[in-house]
Design an enzyme around this catalytic site. Sequence first.
Site, short mmCIF file in Angstrom:
data_model
loop_
_atom_site.label_atom_id
_atom_site.label_comp_id
_atom_site.label_asym_id
_atom_site.label_seq_id
_atom_site.Cartn_x
_atom_site.Cartn_y
_atom_site.Cartn_z
N ASP A 1 0.82 -1.24 -0.21
CA ASP A 1 0.14 -0.14 0.06
C ASP A 1 0.83 1.13 -0.09
O ASP A 1 0.50 2.29 0.78
CB ASP A 1 -0.84 -0.11 1.24
CG ASP A 1 -1.92 -1.12 1.26
OD1 ASP A 1 -2.00 -1.96 0.11
OD2 ASP A 1 -2.77 -1.28 1.91
N ASP B 1 -4.52 -0.75 -1.86
CA ASP B 1 -6.01 -0.50 -1.08
C ASP B 1 -6.66 -0.05 -2.34
O ASP B 1 -6.16 0.95 -3.07
CB ASP B 1 -5.79 0.22 0.09
CG ASP B 1 -6.72 0.04 1.05
OD1 ASP B 1 -6.95 -1.16 1.53
OD2 ASP B 1 -6.92 1.00 1.74
N HIS C 1 -10.67 0.84 -3.09
CA HIS C 1 -11.96 0.68 -2.41
C HIS C 1 -13.07 1.12 -3.76
O HIS C 1 -12.75 2.46 -4.25
CB HIS C 1 -12.07 1.42 -1.10
CG HIS C 1 -11.15 0.81 -0.21
ND1 HIS C 1 -11.17 -0.41 0.33
CD2 HIS C 1 -10.32 1.59 0.82
CE1 HIS C 1 -10.36 -0.51 1.07
NE2 HIS C 1 -10.03 0.71 1.51
N HIS D 1 -10.74 7.01 1.23
CA HIS D 1 -9.27 6.75 0.81
C HIS D 1 -9.00 5.72 -0.20
O HIS D 1 -9.87 4.84 -0.18
CB HIS D 1 -8.45 6.34 2.11
CG HIS D 1 -8.50 5.05 2.53
ND1 HIS D 1 -9.84 5.04 3.51
CD2 HIS D 1 -8.13 3.76 2.21
CE1 HIS D 1 -9.73 3.58 3.91
NE2 HIS D 1 -8.64 2.90 3.24
N LYS E 1 -6.95 -4.92 -3.59
CA LYS E 1 -7.62 -5.61 -2.26
C LYS E 1 -8.49 -4.56 -1.69
O LYS E 1 -8.56 -3.29 -1.83
CB LYS E 1 -6.81 -6.05 -1.36
CG LYS E 1 -5.84 -4.85 -0.78
CD LYS E 1 -5.02 -5.36 0.41
CE LYS E 1 -4.17 -4.38 0.98
NZ LYS E 1 -5.07 -3.39 1.87
N CYS F 1 -2.31 -2.80 7.54
CA CYS F 1 -2.21 -3.68 6.22
C CYS F 1 -0.82 -4.67 6.55
O CYS F 1 -0.90 -5.76 5.95
CB CYS F 1 -2.29 -2.94 5.00
SG CYS F 1 -4.06 -2.45 4.91
C1 VGL Z 1 -5.00 0.58 5.38
C2 VGL Z 1 -6.35 1.65 6.86
C3 VGL Z 1 -7.51 1.61 6.07
C4 VGL Z 1 -3.21 0.50 5.29
C5 VGL Z 1 -5.79 0.58 4.56
O1 VGL Z 1 -2.86 0.19 4.29
O2 VGL Z 1 -2.85 0.11 6.33
N1 VGL Z 1 -5.18 1.18 6.77
N2 VGL Z 1 -7.18 0.96 4.63
ZN ZN Z 2 -8.61 0.87 3.07
#
Ligand code: VGL
Ligand code: ZN
Length: 200
Positions: free
Chosen positions: A14, A53, A55, A78, A103, A148
């Site tokens: 990420d 990430d 979404h 995000h 993901k 993550c």
């Molecule tokens: C993450 C919070 C929400 C991460 C992803 O990549 O750690 N944290 N989505």
């Molecule tokens: Zn996230």
Amino acid sequence: MIHVTSHDALLIIDLQNDFLPGGALAVPQGDAVIPVINHLTLLPFGQQAASQDWHPHGHISFASTHGRKATTDHWPDHCVAGTHGAAITAALHQSRISMVIRKGRDPDIDSYSAFMDNDRATRTGLDSWLAGLGINRVFIAGLALDYCVRFTAIDAKALGFETIVVEDACRAVGSDPQATWQDLARHGITRAHASELAGL
Ligand code: VGL
Ligand code: ZN
């Protein structure tokens, strides 16, 4: 020294604009990991994979979806799929990355781990991809250490990979990274400094 071989994979978690300074869910000093990870990409890993990430609008993890303010289980919006915030930072050297896992795409389930959704039911395929290529050890780097990176490391170990988190290649979003390190140690996951890794 830890010698990196062709049976090792580097998993870059990420490293996206939204998790970097100025992003929607910025990890404090998140940008400090970029030169460390760029250095790691030069080591002779058999495979290098990155996760994103990714979404949909209205994702269950967004505070806005529930009409609430952001906390640590309800995040600001995000990494919306296809946006600049969801892109991997242009500062990452991606030339040796052969797999990108996206993901958190199911609107109703979050996925901190690059291996499977938080409900443990749906896998991303990363484990069979790695195993099919003869990888038996993974080195994990990226953001955020306490979410993550932690979930990915715990799943990697449970799925049978020897698992090492590269500590100076990660930063936490929360205030207590020590709790994460204790959790990782309890799961048999080790930590190393990038400077301890070398080619043969
Ligand atoms: C993450 C919070 C929400 C991460 C992803 O990549 O750690 N944290 N989505
Ligand atoms: Zn996230």
